[in-house]
Each structure stands twice: as structure tokens, then as C-alpha cells.
Design a protein around this motif. Structure first.
Motif, PDB file in Angstrom:
ATOM      1  N   PRO A  20       0.797  -1.232   0.000  1.00 35.59           N
ATOM      2  CA  PRO A  20       0.000   0.000   0.000  1.00 35.59           C
ATOM      3  C   PRO A  20       0.826   1.277   0.000  1.00 35.59           C
ATOM      4  N   GLY A  46       1.059  -6.285  -3.783  1.00 35.74           N
ATOM      5  CA  GLY A  46      -0.032  -6.280  -2.814  1.00 35.74           C
ATOM      6  C   GLY A  46      -0.377  -7.611  -2.193  1.00 35.74           C
ATOM      7  N   PHE A  49      -1.322  -7.285   1.473  1.00 33.17           N
ATOM      8  CA  PHE A  49      -2.581  -6.541   1.481  1.00 33.17           C
ATOM      9  C   PHE A  49      -3.753  -7.481   1.198  1.00 33.17           C
ATOM     10  N   LEU A 394      -2.982   0.014   8.170  1.00 36.50           N
ATOM     11  CA  LEU A 394      -3.133   0.366   6.766  1.00 36.50           C
ATOM     12  C   LEU A 394      -3.216   1.872   6.563  1.00 36.50           C
TER      13      LEU A 394
END
Length: 416
Positions: A20, A46, A49, A394
Motif C-alpha cells: 500500500p 499487494g 494486502f 493500513l
């Protein structure tokens, strides 16, 4: 959230790391008309993520700014300006602009409507490619050759010379997804101050008996509260639930307290947490119910009848309370409300949700550029900060990526 003004001259920036933070830095730079090449050691970007979103993509949190910022502990002063670049509501609006709706759950956590990370990532990558971001996968950064970045690539070693670089290499947890902490040794070789990576949002080891683990490993402890005393003598108490494992204890309630527990173990060799098995009942009521005459019933039946203690709660009392204290109503009642559990060590960092430690903020300027290496910026979990789960991790990763991108733009305007 306004877009940065365009750079009016050709510029090339390398982003190293496709999580991210790296992706947000790439977007911020590409919107300014800067040529961006993004490098990642994995086959796709990612990956962590996507894994984090498997149980429901908790993107941020809706609580007010002051309690939100408090989740970053001793690094609040360093995280605050990053959040100014992309605070939680701005992050939600950014997600909405990707065509992904969000909602606030009962706990205040913010999720995409479909609870999934994959649609968000697909939409984001499409937008980045449309903006001209070039992706170079299976390219592992292995150092510098003078000003050139060196990568180990599928066809051998390659180099790339950029006007600026943003490192967003992640922490040390979940190595199989790319966050292996291998960059620490390289940074140390170049004199960049890095605090040792440690597990965060992690489980802990204790010495359960085989009898207990054979019956309860993998079982949740629900509707409890946990209290800790940190290395400064300050107490902290949180309600919730956790999980007994074959090695010890883990889960969201433990993760929320893991920084205090880990630091206490580091300082003293062990830490003791206190389990309240009946957080909704005052001690006086528990003592009265334990002491109530039980007639011919067994003590186990009595505790189940009067207090609803059964299953794993009954088992953990038997595990941690001595036989003598178990038959003493006052000591047993106090144990139900404050059951000490000694923890001996954190679980390995590769099992942790995130990691603490990383590039020291003191060696960075306010725009996340390494002071000793002009044009070199850092972002994301590789910085020395930590936060509990709940969207805080995040949010700071996104915000630091945007901050680093804006920092690169300002630096390019001044130095080219």
C-alpha cells in the motif's frame, strides 16, 4: 485531498516495494506527471494486502482524531503529520473514487462494502497503469552501484538510475508474501539507522500443561478482559476475546496489548497478564456466588450454575489456580476476576501480523527523506512505528506513501 501540481521537467522515480505505501507513493508521483518505475521482488504486488483482507478488509477506523492518533503510542508525533497528508476520511473518499463503497461496522472499523481487498486492488492497479506507472516484478533490490539501483531479476542483475527513490519494503512479518526484512542488512551497510525488527500484533508463549493443550488448544476465550502493567508501571485493560494455542495465547485482544507485553518481556524476561473471566460481574458478586452454599454439588457444577463458568474458562482456572487456592472461595473468586498468566516470549516475527522497529525517524526529515542520502525516501511499515489492528496499520501505510510521494515532488522541484 488535492492533487499535487505537475512537474514541468522530465523526472524518473523508482518505487521499491509494491504494498500500500509503495503503490500510494507511485500514484502521488504519477499524478504529478512524473515517470514512475515500481519494483517488487514478488511475482505480483499487494500480496500481504490481499492476505490481510481475507477475513474482511479493515481499511481504516472511524474514531475521532485524538483517540485515533493515540493508537500509534510513542510515535504519535511522527505519525500525525503523515495523517495530515491522508487522514482516515480522505482515505475513504479515495477508495470511493475507485468505485468501491465503504461502511462503518459496529466496532467503528471501516470496511469495503463487499469486505474484500481484491476488487479494490484491481481497480487501483488499473488506474496506476492508466497513469503510466511501469511495474517490474521479480526484481529484488540488492544495493547500489554508485548512483544506480541494483536488482536481482529473472534474467540476471540489472541497474536503474533514477532522480529519486522511495523505499517501501515492508517490515519483517509474513516473509512468504514479501515482507522478509532482508533490506535491514543492506541499509545498515550504508549507515542508515535501523531499529531491530520485532514482532507486533503477535501471540505469546506460555507453559501450558499437555493436559490443558490437548483439550483446549485452538479454543476461543470469549467475553473476557485482559489487564497488563507496562514497563513504566502503567496499567491497561481491554475487553474482548482471544485464542488459546498449543504454545500460548493470541488473538485480537492480545494483539491490542502486544506492544506492552513484548516490551515488558524484553526488559524483564517475562510478563504477566491478568484475565478477568467475568468482566460484566463485580468482584463482590463473584465472591458471593463462589461462597454460596453448594450442597452436594461438585465445585465445577457450582461454578457453572452460579457463574456460568464452564468449558475453557473452567479449564483455564484448573490450569492456573493451585489445588489449595481452588478450594478457597475467596482466592478462587479473586482468580476468576484477575487470573495471572505468565508469558515467556513473543511468537516468531514471521507469524506476526506486523512488525515494530525499522528506519529511525530521527534519520529522516519531515518529508521522510533520509538526511544523509538526498533524494532517497522511506515509507510504510519499514519505518519505526507500530499500531494495533483495526485499520490503523493500513491508514498509516497509505498516509506515509502519500507523504513520501509529496516529499519527492518538493525535492525534485528544489533540486532539478
Amino acid at each position: 485531498m488535492t492533487n499535487p501540481s505537475h512537474i514541468i521537467y522530465p523526472a524518473k522515480v523508482a518505487i521499491i516495494g509494491g504494498g500500500p505505501a509503495g503503490l500510494m507513493a507511485a500514484e502521488t508521483l504519477s499524478l504529478a506527471g512524473i515517470h514512475v518505475d515500481l519494483y517488487d521482488a514478488m511475482p505480483t504486488v499487494g500480496r500481504k494486502f490481499l492476505m490481510a483482507g481475507k477475513g474482511g478488509m479493515n481499511i481504516t477506523h472511524s474514531e475521532a482524531s485524538t483517540p485515533f492518533l493515540s493508537r500509534y503510542g510513542t510515535r504519535q508525533a511522527h505519525i500525525a503529520p503523515l495523517l495530515n497528508a491522508m487522514e482516515p476520511q480522505a482515505l475513504r473518499e479515495w477508495i470511493h473514487a475507485l468505485g468501491i463503497n465503504t461502511f462503518v461496522g459496529s466496532s467503528g472499523r471501516v470496511f469495503p462494502t463487499d469486505m474484500k481487498a481484491a476488487p479494490l486492488l484491481r481497480a487501483w492497479l488499473h488506474r496506476l497503469r492508466e497513469a503510466g506507472v511501469n511495474f517490474h516484478m521479480r526484481h529484488r533490490w540488492i544495493g547500489w552501484d554508485n548512483r544506480k539501483l541494483k536488482f536481482s531479476a529473472p534474467n540476471g542483475e540489472v541497474t536503474y538510475e533514477a532522480d529519486a527513490v522511495v523505499f517501501a519494503l515492508g517490515g519483517g512479518s509474513w516473509a512468504r508474501l514479501g515482507s522478509d526484512g532482508a533490506w535491514v542488512k543492506l541499509f545498515n551497510q550504508y549507515g542508515i539507522a535501523v531499529s531491530a525488527l520485532k514482532p507486533a500484533n503477535c501471540g505469546f508463549n506460555t507453559n501450558w500443561s499437555e493436559h490443558f493443550t490437548s483439550r483446549y488448544a485452538g479454543s476461543p476465550l470469549k467475553t473476557i478482559a485482559v489487564s497488563t502493567i507496562d514497563e513504566h508501571g502503567q496499567s491497561q485493560r481491554k475487553p474482548g476475546e482471544c485464542m488459546v494455542t498449543a504454545h500460548g495465547i493470541e488473538g485480537s485482544l492480545i494483539y491490542a496489548l502486544s506492544a506492552n507485553i513484548r516490551n515488558t518481556i524484553d526488559n524483564y524476561g517475562e510478563a504477566t497478564i491478568y484475565l478477568d473471566l467475568l468482566p460484566d460481574r463485580p468482584l463482590e458478586q463473584v465472591l458471593a456466588d463462589v461462597s454460596h452454599p453448594r450442597g452436594s454439588r461438585s465445585l465445577s457444577s457450582h461454578l457453572q450454575s452460579r457463574l456460568g463458568i464452564k468449558g475453557i474458562k473452567a479449564g483455564i482456572l484448573r490450569e492456573l489456580v493451585s489445588a489449595e487456592d481452588y478450594t478457597n472461595p475467596v482466592k478462587l473468586g479473586n482468580a476468576i476476576k484477575s487470573l495471572p498468566l505468565k508469558l515467556t516470549s513473543a511468537r516468531p516475527i514471521d507469524e506476526a501480523i506486523s512488525s515494530a522497529g525499522g528506519v529511525d525517524f530521527e534519520c529522516l526529515n519531515e518529508q521522510l527523506m533520509i538526511k544523509a542520502l538526498p533524494g532517497v525516501f522511506c515509507a510504510g511499515e519499514m519505518l519505526d512505528w507500530e499500531a494495533p489492528t483495526g485499520g490503523y496499520l493500513l491508514t498509516a501505510c497509505f498516509a506515509s506513501g502519500r507523504s513520501a510521494g509529496l516529499g519527492v515532488i518538493d525535492w525534485l522541484k528544489t533540486n532539478n
